[in-house]
Design an enzyme around this catalytic site. Sequence first.
Site, short mmCIF file in Angstrom:
data_model
loop_
_atom_site.label_atom_id
_atom_site.label_comp_id
_atom_site.label_asym_id
_atom_site.label_seq_id
_atom_site.Cartn_x
_atom_site.Cartn_y
_atom_site.Cartn_z
N THR A 50 0.83 -1.21 0.00
CA THR A 50 0.00 0.00 0.00
C THR A 50 0.87 1.26 0.00
O THR A 50 0.68 2.16 -0.83
CB THR A 50 -0.91 0.01 1.25
OG1 THR A 50 -1.61 -1.23 1.29
CG2 THR A 50 -1.88 1.16 1.24
N VAL A 51 1.82 1.33 0.92
CA VAL A 51 2.62 2.55 1.05
C VAL A 51 3.75 2.59 0.02
O VAL A 51 3.94 3.60 -0.67
CB VAL A 51 3.19 2.69 2.48
CG1 VAL A 51 3.96 4.00 2.62
CG2 VAL A 51 2.07 2.62 3.52
N GLU A 70 8.72 10.03 9.81
CA GLU A 70 7.50 10.84 9.94
C GLU A 70 6.22 10.03 9.79
O GLU A 70 5.23 10.25 10.49
CB GLU A 70 7.53 11.96 8.89
CG GLU A 70 6.42 12.97 9.01
CD GLU A 70 6.44 13.69 10.35
OE1 GLU A 70 7.31 14.51 10.58
OE2 GLU A 70 5.56 13.40 11.20
N GLY A 80 -12.74 -2.40 4.23
CA GLY A 80 -11.28 -2.27 4.22
C GLY A 80 -10.74 -1.28 5.24
O GLY A 80 -9.56 -0.92 5.20
N GLU A 85 -8.68 -4.56 9.66
CA GLU A 85 -8.03 -5.80 9.20
C GLU A 85 -8.93 -7.01 9.49
O GLU A 85 -9.79 -6.93 10.37
CB GLU A 85 -6.72 -6.01 9.98
CG GLU A 85 -5.72 -4.87 9.86
CD GLU A 85 -4.95 -4.91 8.56
OE1 GLU A 85 -4.95 -5.96 7.90
OE2 GLU A 85 -4.38 -3.86 8.20
N LYS A 122 2.63 3.98 18.61
CA LYS A 122 2.80 5.37 18.19
C LYS A 122 3.02 6.27 19.40
O LYS A 122 3.86 7.17 19.38
CB LYS A 122 1.58 5.82 17.38
CG LYS A 122 1.43 5.07 16.06
CD LYS A 122 0.05 5.28 15.47
CE LYS A 122 -0.12 4.50 14.18
NZ LYS A 122 -1.52 4.45 13.74
N GLY A 152 -3.38 5.31 4.93
CA GLY A 152 -3.72 5.28 3.50
C GLY A 152 -2.46 5.52 2.68
O GLY A 152 -1.53 6.19 3.14
#
Length: 437
Positions: free
Chosen positions: A14-15, A131, A189, A192, A207, A304
């Site tokens: 995805t990324v 980041e 979606g 998960e 995080k 995303g």
Amino acid sequence: MAEALRVGIAGLGTVGASVARVLRDKAAELTRQCGRDIIVSAISARDRKRDRGIDLSSANWFDDPVKMAQTAEIDVFVELVGGDEGPARASVKAALEAGRHVVTANKALLAKHGVALAEIAEKKGVLLNYEAAVAGGIPVIKTMREAMAGNSVTRVFGILNGTCNYILTRMEAEGVSFDVVLKDAQRLGYAEADPTFDIEGHDTAHKLSILTSLAFGTKIAANDIYMEGISNITQADIRAAGDLGYRIKLLGVAQRTESGIEQRVHPTMVPTASVIAQVHGVTNAVAIETDILGELLLSGPGAGGNATASAVIGDIADIAKSRPGFQHGPVFGRPAKELRPYKKAQMRSHAGGYFIRLTVHDRIGVFAAIAKRMADNDISLESIVQHAVSGEAAAQKTVILVTHETTEAAVRKAVDGITKDGHLTDKPQVIRIERAG
Ligand SMILES: NC(=O)c1ccc[n+]([C@@H]2O[C@H](COP(=O)([O-])OP(=O)(O)OC[C@H]3O[C@@H](n4cnc5c(N)ncnc54)[C@H](OP(=O)(O)O)[C@@H]3O)[C@@H](O)[C@H]2O)c1
């Protein structure tokens, strides 16, 4: 013009695929901004044949990301594989040891090995940029690492998991149960197939542990985070919160207290009028409170492909703009060797307001017994409301208490006492209330 910056991307999911696409589509603009070209010269993923929706034939393929990390063909190693061990850890370590700059979006890796990796990066004089690892596209790492010098942070908190915020937002808007929304979120979606990692708070904790280190200059201590997820939040809680002027959010909170640093992840009631209560759906937000600046709130897309790619490319561009011989800033805002041991404040000493929802037998004396347990533990009540549970009005009632500031220890003792008294017909619900501007 300076020589092109050669980027190797490990992970083309995805990324990774989004990063490659944006680097291609925005090549001219990035060259203007950075004063040099940025080219993808090497790639690695598991399946060489998979269609990534972008022509990457000019980049050299590596089956092994560790080999790619060590090749002299790249200046920057971009890790978008994921996971706190295995190929992600091995390749990031190998890249840093080989003197390559690293960009990663991998919060799990940093939460576990961030300090050790930072020490290697600083020893080798290269950058380790991350980041995208916290709150996706929101530039919170840069803000905390670079833009707040001299500020002493007192509290940092935020909505750091889009899946949880999406579920809570829909539960409130549509009046449906957690299970129903979760199933729909999986179908769309937004969650998960195995949602445990998100809904039980682990992702938020990873995080938060990074933000805590940046905020307080402490070693990362993800395993010390108190954690409760959102799976036991019911419509009764959401409705009661609304009636009382609150909204329920899964927050990660790190706060300096007299007994140490609190790190906690749990469903939290925030005032409906507060800014953070207006953060809906998959959006993330981070609030930072400092002595000089006051309160800052950053909000935006937390996940995303494109939003995350935006943060990754910002990190790559910073490396493209840096020049050989330039001394890079430390990875966690101060040299890794200066990060202090983390002093944990016990959850039992947490001070704040509490929402307590009790389902009790409808019989004489119950209300008085509850009030006595509260008084015995020095808990002062802001409100206490009793009403019949619809459909079962004859047998049981709901009692909702909101406390003034008290301690976790007092609340646990009082609720344990009420449970032992035998008045409850269901598990008690306790939700912490957080001050928010
Ligand atoms: N998705 C998001 O919105 C988001 C947001 C913020 C941060 N992140 C972080 O970004 C990272 C990547 O996430 P993602 O969502 O892009 O994951 P993903 O879609 O599952 O992609 C993972 C990629 O890694 C590759 N890979 C797996 N094992 C490998 C190995 N042994 N050697 C080489 N490549 C390997 C896979 O190859 P194949 O494609 O060939 O299987 C795939 O291309 C994670 O650390 C995640 O936490 C993601």
